[in-house]
Design a protein around this motif. Sequence first.
Motif, PDB file in Angstrom:
ATOM      1  N   ASN A 219       8.582 -36.976   7.084  1.00  0.00           N
ATOM      2  CA  ASN A 219       7.659 -36.981   8.173  1.00  0.00           C
ATOM      3  C   ASN A 219       8.352 -37.602   9.375  1.00  0.00           C
TER       4      ASN A 219
ATOM      5  N   PHE B  77       4.842 -33.956  10.355  1.00  0.00           N
ATOM      6  CA  PHE B  77       4.091 -33.198   9.373  1.00  0.00           C
ATOM      7  C   PHE B  77       2.702 -33.785   9.596  1.00  0.00           C
ATOM      8  N   GLU B  78       2.163 -34.432  10.405  1.00  0.00           N
ATOM      9  CA  GLU B  78       0.841 -35.123  10.365  1.00  0.00           C
ATOM     10  C   GLU B  78      -0.218 -33.575  10.242  1.00  0.00           C
TER      11      GLU B  78
ATOM     12  N   ILE C  46       4.164 -37.611   1.241  1.00  0.00           N
ATOM     13  CA  ILE C  46       4.642 -37.370   2.576  1.00  0.00           C
ATOM     14  C   ILE C  46       5.034 -38.809   3.176  1.00  0.00           C
TER      15      ILE C  46
ATOM     16  N   ASP D 200       7.362 -41.318   6.197  1.00  0.00           N
ATOM     17  CA  ASP D 200       8.248 -41.416   7.346  1.00  0.00           C
ATOM     18  C   ASP D 200       9.600 -42.080   7.517  1.00  0.00           C
TER      19      ASP D 200
END
Length: 189
Positions: free
Chosen positions: A134, A139-140, A165, A167
């Motif tokens: 992410n 990709f939020e 997911i 970051d």
Amino acid sequence: MKKIAVFCGASNGNDPVYTEQAYALGKYLAENQYELVYGAGSTGMMGAVANGVLENDGIAIGVMPRFLGEREIAHENLTEYHVVETMHERKQMMADMADGFIMLPGGAGSLEEFFEIYTWSQIGLHNKPIGVFNINHFFEPLNQMINHLIQTEFVSKDYEHLAIIKDNLPDLFTKMNMAQPVKLRDYQK
């Protein structure tokens, strides 16, 4: 996990952080003895992740359909380069080779590859971890959509953690290495 299939764009996106982090993923793969399996491109996110692997003495395996190879520039320094006839063959070969999957920012093709692998896991065609890097909160919206699909019961809550997911790379790989097989649903009533 030994081989990681990476789905990502052939474009750079509008912020250098995307390609910087794609390169960082490639470097991380090489430094941690993971092999890259990807679409064989030399541009954009694809080129950045491959360069990160190759410039750090890693293994990069590319798979490209013949018709795309005639239009796109395949990376010249790959450890292995496979030519297939169709996009379906490309995705199948990448899925067969891979022990896990990671999606980086990209366009419709990257999302299509991700959702195919996601669906294949839901129906029991593979039991491999699926990661999403992410970068810069890219990709939020995807995370929100997956949660929406679960809340509206179009996707079972059993698959809430199917897409990992994260970051940052250490967290992503820790969770992928700890991933458990998903429970298959019985759709018969």
